[in-house]
Design an enzyme around this catalytic site. Structure first.
Site, PDB file in Angstrom:
ATOM      1  N   GLU A 141       0.780  -1.235   0.000  1.00  0.00           N
ATOM      2  CA  GLU A 141       0.000   0.000   0.000  1.00  0.00           C
ATOM      3  C   GLU A 141       0.820   1.300   0.000  1.00  0.00           C
ATOM      4  O   GLU A 141       0.835   2.040   0.983  1.00  0.00           O
ATOM      5  CB  GLU A 141      -0.968  -0.007   1.185  1.00  0.00           C
ATOM      6  CG  GLU A 141      -2.029  -1.089   1.073  1.00  0.00           C
ATOM      7  CD  GLU A 141      -3.076  -1.017   2.172  1.00  0.00           C
ATOM      8  OE1 GLU A 141      -2.936  -0.203   3.105  1.00  0.00           O
ATOM      9  OE2 GLU A 141      -4.046  -1.790   2.096  1.00  0.00           O
ATOM     10  N   SER A 199     -11.036   1.611   7.093  1.00  0.00           N
ATOM     11  CA  SER A 199     -10.362   1.838   8.372  1.00  0.00           C
ATOM     12  C   SER A 199     -10.006   0.537   9.076  1.00  0.00           C
ATOM     13  O   SER A 199      -9.239   0.529  10.036  1.00  0.00           O
ATOM     14  CB  SER A 199     -11.260   2.665   9.292  1.00  0.00           C
ATOM     15  OG  SER A 199     -12.447   1.934   9.603  1.00  0.00           O
ATOM     16  N   GLU A 228      -4.523  -8.285  -0.114  1.00  0.00           N
ATOM     17  CA  GLU A 228      -5.148  -7.889   1.150  1.00  0.00           C
ATOM     18  C   GLU A 228      -6.561  -7.400   0.864  1.00  0.00           C
ATOM     19  O   GLU A 228      -6.793  -6.653  -0.083  1.00  0.00           O
ATOM     20  CB  GLU A 228      -4.341  -6.792   1.848  1.00  0.00           C
ATOM     21  CG  GLU A 228      -4.915  -6.369   3.197  1.00  0.00           C
ATOM     22  CD  GLU A 228      -4.102  -5.268   3.860  1.00  0.00           C
ATOM     23  OE1 GLU A 228      -2.855  -5.388   3.872  1.00  0.00           O
ATOM     24  OE2 GLU A 228      -4.698  -4.292   4.352  1.00  0.00           O
TER      25      GLU A 228
END
Length: 318
Positions: free
Chosen positions: A154, A248, A241
């Site tokens: 990420e 969140s 993922e």
């Protein structure tokens, strides 16, 4: 007749072993066009579970937890998420502890014949440290077909051009010692801007795939469509993922959107991993704090999201 019977028994035993041991079943993975394939060139979809950050939940980084995920949850791939920065006691602060956690999981995955992702779990670029780490991992594990390298989890602020340079640099170090295991590379904006990658992919690296991450209660049709268009355009994609909650990691659980994601990934033969094996008081953690570190985990210690993930793995990994 006895010889024929013995041959049939042996064949059934080998078939059974292959069905329960993913690496025995599929062997050395490779990328052909946009598709992850087995050593014979047949399409493969891996489905599994990611551990949480090693420096927050080190208690789960043990060989019995790996065995439980493989045998009880039917995971065919496990992701070891090595926290590089951000949270205390990370890789940059305590590299030997981080490596001990990761190697424990990788060694257990090899023993259990399940695929394993070594995940550089960072939101910031640290090229020299990544080169050093992945060189060490490739030297030790490059001979095993079980291992997959995830170069950058990420990216947030990095441009795709800078990420391409990073990918070339780190991949070159891996390929010095490991010529063929799969490499995964992240894309800008929390692994969501896969359209930028599709327009300008990295060249010259074998068996390279690109990661997309989603959280189903936040990311809907726009990102599903973006992923699918990139895959249909020839880009090899791996969802390393994902979660059924909000981005969140908390908030509502959206099982309907999660199923839409699974349907789209299955239709395009895209591998997927769910986040995370952890016990935090948040939606995307799969276990309650009173769960033991090793498993097997009875139903009363598996949270609602964990039960959803387990049911999906049992359904699709057969």
């Amino acid at each position: 007749m006895k010889r024929l019977l013995s041959t049939l028994v042996l064949a059934l035993a080998l078939l059974s072993a292959g069905a329960t041991d993913p690496v025995k079943r599929w062997g050395q993975l490779q990328v052909k066009g946009s598709q992850l394939c087995d050593q014979q060139g047949n399409p493969v979809v891996l489905r599994g579970v990611s551990f949480g950050w090693h420096n927050i939940w080190p208690r789960f980084y043990n060989k019995k937890a790996v065995r439980t995920l493989k045998n009880d949850w039917h995971a065919t791939v496990i992701r070891a998420a090595m926290g590089v920065t951000t949270v205390e006691d990370n890789y940059l602060e305590n590299p030997e502890f981080a490596i001990k956690c990761i190697e424990t999981v990788v060694d257990a995955a090899i023993k259990n014949n399940v695929y394993v992702i070594i995940d550089w779990h960072s939101h910031e670029m640290h090229t020299p440290k990544a080169v050093e780490f992945f060189g060490r991992m490739a030297r030790k594990y490059g001979k095993y077909p079980h291992v997959i390298y995830e170069l950058y989890n990420e990216p947030v602020e990095d441009s795709w051009e800078s990420l391409k340079d990073y990918c070339q640099t780190v991949s070159a170090e891996i390929r010095r010692y490991d010529p063929d295991n799969i490499i995964l590379m992240g894309c800008p904006h929390w692994d969501q801007d896969i359209h930028l990658v599709a327009a300008n992919p990295v060249r010259g690296i074998s068996n390279l795939m690109y990661t997309v991450h989603f959280y189903a209660a936040t990311h809907g049709d726009y990102l599903r469509q973006r992923m699918e268009e990139a895959a249909k355009g020839g880009l090899p994609i791996f969802v390393s993922e994902s979660g059924a909650c909000e981005a969140s990691g908390n908030g509502r659980l959206d099982a309907d959107s999660e199923q839409q994601w699974v349907d789209r990934m299955e239709a395009n033969k895209i591998s997927w991993i769910c986040w995370s094996l952890s016990d935090k008081d948040e939606t995307c953690s799969m276990l309650l704090p009173r769960a033991n570190a090793t498993g097997p985990w009875p139903e009363d210690v598996i949270k609602k999201y964990g039960k959803l993930v387990k049911s999906l793995l049992l359904k699709y990994n057969h």
